[in-house]
Design a protein around this motif. Structure first.
Motif, PDB file in Angstrom:
ATOM      1  N   TYR A   1      94.706 -28.944  54.275  1.00 36.05           N
ATOM      2  CA  TYR A   1      94.611 -27.555  53.849  1.00 36.05           C
ATOM      3  C   TYR A   1      93.474 -26.895  54.609  1.00 36.05           C
ATOM      4  CZ  TYR A   1      97.375 -29.746  50.328  1.00 36.05           C
ATOM      5  OH  TYR A   1      98.339 -30.474  49.708  1.00 36.05           O
TER       6      TYR A   1
ATOM      7  N   TYR B   1      93.645 -47.659  44.995  1.00 40.11           N
ATOM      8  CA  TYR B   1      93.123 -46.806  43.924  1.00 40.11           C
ATOM      9  C   TYR B   1      93.581 -47.407  42.604  1.00 40.11           C
ATOM     10  CZ  TYR B   1      91.799 -43.185  47.197  1.00 40.11           C
ATOM     11  OH  TYR B   1      91.203 -42.487  48.200  1.00 40.11           O
TER      12      TYR B   1
ATOM     13  N   ARG C   1      82.171 -39.206  45.404  1.00 40.15           N
ATOM     14  CA  ARG C   1      83.401 -38.788  46.090  1.00 40.15           C
ATOM     15  C   ARG C   1      83.584 -39.541  47.403  1.00 40.15           C
ATOM     16  NH1 ARG C   1      87.262 -34.380  44.895  1.00 40.15           N
ATOM     17  NH2 ARG C   1      87.422 -34.069  47.114  1.00 40.15           N
ATOM     18  N   ARG C   2      82.475 -39.992  47.972  1.00 44.75           N
ATOM     19  CA  ARG C   2      82.577 -40.706  49.237  1.00 44.75           C
ATOM     20  C   ARG C   2      83.228 -42.068  49.052  1.00 44.75           C
ATOM     21  NH1 ARG C   2      78.443 -41.816  53.347  1.00 44.75           N
ATOM     22  NH2 ARG C   2      80.406 -42.434  54.233  1.00 44.75           N
ATOM     23  N   LYS C   3      82.987 -42.654  47.891  1.00 44.63           N
ATOM     24  CA  LYS C   3      83.428 -44.029  47.707  1.00 44.63           C
ATOM     25  C   LYS C   3      84.909 -44.117  47.371  1.00 44.63           C
ATOM     26  CE  LYS C   3      79.568 -46.119  48.447  1.00 44.63           C
ATOM     27  NZ  LYS C   3      78.436 -45.958  47.561  1.00 44.63           N
ATOM     28  N   VAL C   4      85.410 -43.163  46.611  1.00 43.04           N
ATOM     29  CA  VAL C   4      86.800 -43.267  46.163  1.00 43.04           C
ATOM     30  C   VAL C   4      87.762 -42.910  47.262  1.00 43.04           C
ATOM     31  CG1 VAL C   4      86.338 -42.922  43.747  1.00 43.04           C
ATOM     32  CG2 VAL C   4      86.800 -40.956  45.174  1.00 43.04           C
TER      33      VAL C   4
ATOM     34  N   SER D   1      87.368 -40.520  59.153  1.00 43.51           N
ATOM     35  CA  SER D   1      86.432 -39.402  59.332  1.00 43.51           C
ATOM     36  C   SER D   1      85.221 -39.529  58.402  1.00 43.51           C
ATOM     37  CB  SER D   1      87.154 -38.069  59.126  1.00 43.51           C
ATOM     38  OG  SER D   1      87.767 -38.040  57.861  1.00 43.51           O
ATOM     39  N   THR D   2      84.937 -40.718  57.933  1.00 47.35           N
ATOM     40  CA  THR D   2      83.735 -41.089  57.158  1.00 47.35           C
ATOM     41  C   THR D   2      83.672 -40.502  55.747  1.00 47.35           C
ATOM     42  OG1 THR D   2      82.186 -39.298  57.722  1.00 47.35           O
ATOM     43  CG2 THR D   2      82.388 -41.083  59.330  1.00 47.35           C
ATOM     44  N   LEU D   3      84.792 -39.922  55.251  1.00 52.19           N
ATOM     45  CA  LEU D   3      84.731 -39.310  53.918  1.00 52.19           C
ATOM     46  C   LEU D   3      84.820 -40.339  52.804  1.00 52.19           C
ATOM     47  CD1 LEU D   3      86.866 -36.103  54.351  1.00 52.19           C
ATOM     48  CD2 LEU D   3      84.404 -36.388  54.450  1.00 52.19           C
ATOM     49  N   ILE D   4      85.600 -41.387  53.019  1.00 56.73           N
ATOM     50  CA  ILE D   4      85.681 -42.442  52.007  1.00 56.73           C
ATOM     51  C   ILE D   4      85.550 -43.790  52.713  1.00 56.73           C
ATOM     52  CG2 ILE D   4      87.098 -41.148  50.362  1.00 56.73           C
ATOM     53  CD1 ILE D   4      89.536 -42.613  51.399  1.00 56.73           C
ATOM     54  N   GLN D   5      85.284 -44.809  51.907  1.00 57.99           N
ATOM     55  CA  GLN D   5      85.132 -46.132  52.496  1.00 57.99           C
ATOM     56  C   GLN D   5      86.333 -46.997  52.170  1.00 57.99           C
ATOM     57  OE1 GLN D   5      81.309 -47.472  51.078  1.00 57.99           O
ATOM     58  NE2 GLN D   5      80.269 -45.823  52.177  1.00 57.99           N
TER      59      GLN D   5
ATOM     60  N   ARG E   1      81.331 -32.631  55.145  1.00 55.27           N
ATOM     61  CA  ARG E   1      80.822 -33.990  55.043  1.00 55.27           C
ATOM     62  C   ARG E   1      81.233 -34.856  56.232  1.00 55.27           C
ATOM     63  NH1 ARG E   1      82.298 -36.728  49.962  1.00 55.27           N
ATOM     64  NH2 ARG E   1      84.217 -35.594  50.293  1.00 55.27           N
ATOM     65  N   SER E   2      82.217 -34.394  57.004  1.00 59.57           N
ATOM     66  CA  SER E   2      82.575 -35.138  58.214  1.00 59.57           C
ATOM     67  C   SER E   2      81.751 -34.637  59.397  1.00 59.57           C
ATOM     68  CB  SER E   2      84.068 -35.007  58.502  1.00 59.57           C
ATOM     69  OG  SER E   2      84.364 -33.726  59.013  1.00 59.57           O
TER      70      SER E   2
ATOM     71  N   ASP F   1      84.956 -31.365  52.389  1.00 64.25           N
ATOM     72  CA  ASP F   1      85.429 -32.499  53.185  1.00 64.25           C
ATOM     73  C   ASP F   1      85.059 -32.300  54.644  1.00 64.25           C
ATOM     74  OD1 ASP F   1      86.410 -33.916  51.132  1.00 64.25           O
ATOM     75  OD2 ASP F   1      88.527 -33.533  51.531  1.00 64.25           O
TER      76      ASP F   1
ATOM     77  N   LYS G   1      92.963 -50.335  51.291  1.00 64.77           N
ATOM     78  CA  LYS G   1      92.400 -49.375  50.339  1.00 64.77           C
ATOM     79  C   LYS G   1      93.305 -49.278  49.128  1.00 64.77           C
ATOM     80  CE  LYS G   1      89.663 -46.150  48.888  1.00 64.77           C
ATOM     81  NZ  LYS G   1      88.240 -46.415  48.640  1.00 64.77           N
TER      82      LYS G   1
ATOM     83  N   ARG H   1      90.915 -39.921  56.023  1.00 64.68           N
ATOM     84  CA  ARG H   1      89.651 -39.797  55.305  1.00 64.68           C
ATOM     85  C   ARG H   1      88.726 -40.982  55.572  1.00 64.68           C
ATOM     86  NH1 ARG H   1      89.316 -35.988  51.312  1.00 64.68           N
ATOM     87  NH2 ARG H   1      88.072 -37.260  49.932  1.00 64.68           N
TER      88      ARG H   1
ATOM     89  N   GLY I   1      89.088 -27.384  47.906  1.00 65.30           N
ATOM     90  CA  GLY I   1      89.766 -26.673  48.986  1.00 65.30           C
ATOM     91  C   GLY I   1      89.572 -27.279  50.363  1.00 65.30           C
ATOM     92  N   GLY I   2      88.817 -28.351  50.458  1.00 70.44           N
ATOM     93  CA  GLY I   2      88.693 -28.997  51.755  1.00 70.44           C
ATOM     94  C   GLY I   2      87.452 -28.612  52.540  1.00 70.44           C
TER      95      GLY I   2
END
Ligand SMILES: Nc1ncnc2c1ncn2[C@@H]1O[C@H](COP(=O)(O)OP(=O)(O)O)[C@@H](O)[C@H]1O
Ligand SMILES: [Mg+2]
Lengths: 314, 257
Positions: A86, A15, B254-257, A52-56, B96-97, B93, A13, A49, B89-90
């Motif tokens: 957090y 950025y 936001r999912r991709k980054v 947990s499926t939040l990003i690829q 979405r999980s 996140d 990954k 992340r 604030g999470g």
């Protein structure tokens, strides 16, 4: 044969121009506590992340309980829970309302939500605070509520991103106890931490993440074998004392000939007999320091000497 | 439980909307402020400046639509702030999980804002009637008012969500209100645009608030509407579609980054 709880292969990954994960692979067995250990900015949160499926990820594959995190993200979301770095609680709702909202969004039926909420509030000692608005909670209480929410759906795999960062020692100890309790119930736990001590206390398996790679992987004992264990450092007033002590204890002199360090990881007997021996010969050390290996030592030992080759133990 | 995706989207939107309304009830001062400011403004205009402004009729009847439109500014900046808080604030996140439907997360904010704004609008109407506002609207007119206001409120709510998503922090997001609250002043909300200098008149006559206010005023007190209603629907219908699309793209990205 059943798939491992978590399987990660060749994860990459980046950025913009910054490579965060360069080639990360590991496996976590069912019911294990797995600790991903790394300094601030090592890429721990990024790994969590992705899992947990939040990003690829850009490359590589990851699966939870045999389900691919990208291709079968809906299935994965049914069996995991994420507790981020957090606390993700709603400040304006009460503790109980938070649990009910999240239970609903987990698509649990009403009775289940009510039952689980009551159980969890009791388990986490939050029953008295259940009707209070979260804004009035202490940091430790918020964390507890945060974890309670993550247990609502009885997940098979729990992700905890730096669960004890920012907690006072007492809350930290109770968090550790809670994590052990969960593991006893057969849940797989993936936690990240910056503290070697925490990984040592909790984890069945530790992976050290540095510069985008897993630089070491194994049990706490196996890692310690690489970096050396806790030691007692003795400083002497003069080199004559130092030399006599070295001969008596069969240890090499260190530093400028005034320092000895003896392993402190064994039994109290071996320490006592060593110190008694010096006492009997009228050798009085100037100072005695107890030294624990730190994460710095791990990195020194692993990245300093070995050109970052991946080491496997076990 | 096996149910359709649509069922869960509605279910989750409902949960998020209730949450948003709970927030309002927890801090009633924010609702009072969002209604109180426009009402004070209304009193100020009617009793202090009203005598000097010629609108050809009772001034209170003239300004009610404008007051209602300024009312949404504060409420929608609260929405932008709370979206920014959820995003940074999470909370988003975690959601979405989970199996929660992504569309519902933003939809809940929008619907919550919509309900809050309708409530605020109702309060402003009541205050206006108390100080002499006498609308001549028929039942059909009232339906029209409800429809056009709903379109406007939903469009502004989605726009607020977009602001919340792009703002790095809740503080930045709260600047949203300046933008929305400023527009009614340079429209026909409080004075006829013909009285403005020509360059300002050109802007005021063509910005989205003017057709909205002219339409509302026409429905409420029977002034001529002309093609203003069409313009209002085009402006805010367009804003609604565009904002909702941009919001879902931002949210998805936001999912991709
Ligand atoms: N969305 C992002 N855009 C750009 N850089 C990012 C982004 N997220 C994380 N990073 C960078 O990736 C690196 C690793 O971050 P992170 O995974 O949060 O580390 P850790 O959790 O181990 O402290 C950091 O240098 C961080 O600046
Ligand atoms: Mg982190």
């Amino acid at each position: 044969m059943r798939a491992p709880a978590i399987q990660v292969r060749g994860l990459k990954k980046s950025y913009a121009h910054k490579v965060v994960l360069d080639d990360v692979s590991f496996e976590v067995e069912r019911g294990q506590i797995f600790a991903l250990l790394g300094e601030n900015g090592a890429g721990k949160t990024t790994t969590v992340r992705i899992l947990s499926t939040l990003i690829q990820a850009d490359r590589g594959t990851a699966s939870i309980d045999g389900c691919d995190v990208t291709l079968e993200s809906d299935r994965v979301r049914q069996i995991i829970s994420l507790t981020g770095q957090y606390a993700a609680v709603d400040e304006l709702l009460t503790g109980k309302e938070n649990l009910h909202l999240m239970g609903g969004l987990l698509h649990l039926d009403r009775q289940t939500v009510r039952r689980r909420a009551t159980e969890l509030l009791t388990l986490f000692d939050l029953t008295d605070a259940a009707g209070k608005i979260v804004k009035t909670y202490s940091g430790g209480m918020r964390r507890k509520l945060d974890i309670a929410i993550s247990l609502l759906g009885s997940p098979k795999v729990i992700f905890l991103d730096e669960p004890t960062t920012g907690l006072d020692p007492r809350s930290r100890a109770s968090m550790w106890e809670m994590i052990r309790q969960l593991a006893r119930e057969g849940v797989t736990i993936f936690l990240t931490t910056q503290y070697l001590e925490e990984a040592d206390q909790l984890a069945d398996k530790i992976a050290v993440l540095a510069e985008g790679r897993i630089v070491a992987e194994g049990t706490a004992e196996q890692l310690k074998a690489v970096i050396g264990e806790e030691r007692l450092e003795l400083h002497f007033h003069n080199s004559a004392d130092g030399r006599r002590a070295a001969t008596l204890l069969h240890l090499p002199m260190e530093g400028d000939g005034l320092q000895l360090s003896l392993p402190a990881g064994g039994t109290t007997d071996s320490l006592r007999s060593a110190l008694n021996m010096l006492h009997e010969h009228d050798i009085v050390p100037a100072t005695v320091n107890y030294r624990k290996p730190t994460l710095d030592d791990v990195f020194m030992a692993l990245t300093g000497n070995t050109e970052k080759e991946v080491r496997h133990y076990a | 439980m096996r149910r359709s995706a649509l069922y869960w989207t509605l279910h989750d939107s409902g949960m998020m909307t209730i949450r948003s309304i709970r927030h309002m009830l927890r801090s009633p001062e924010s609702l009072l402020l969002s209604v109180g400011l426009p009402v004070m403004l209304m009193l100020l205009f009617v009793y202090v400046f009203g005598g000097a402004i010629q609108t050809g009729g009772e001034y209170i009847n003239y300004i009610v639509p404008g007051v209602i439109v300024t009312c949404v500014g504060y409420g929608s900046s609260m929405t932008a702030m709370s979206v920014a808080l959820d995003m940074n604030g999470g909370l988003f996140d975690r959601l979405r999980s989970m199996p929660a439907r992504p569309a519902a997360l933003l939809g809940g904010h929008v619907l919550g804002t919509y309900v809050k704004s309708l409530l605020g609008t109702l309060l402003v109407f009541l205050c206006a009637i108390a100080i002499g506002f006498r609308p001549s609207a028929t039942l059909l007119d009232w339906l029209g008012i409800f429809a056009i206001l709903s379109l406007f409120l939903l469009a502004i709510s989605w726009l607020a969500v977009v602001f919340g998503l792009v703002a790095g922090s809740a503080e930045t997001a709260s600047a949203f209100s300046f933008f929305i609250m400023f527009l009614p002043y340079v429209s026909s909300a409080f004075v006829p645009t013909e009285t403005m200098p020509s360059w300002l008149h050109a802007f005021a006559a063509h910005q989205p608030m003017t057709p909205l206010i002219e339409t509302l005023r026409g429905l409420l007190i029977g002034t001529p509407i002309g093609n203003q209603a069409v313009w209002a629907v085009v402006w805010f219908g367009g804003m609604l579609l565009l904002s909702a699309t941009v919001a879902s793209i931002l949210f998805h990205r936001r999912r991709k980054v």
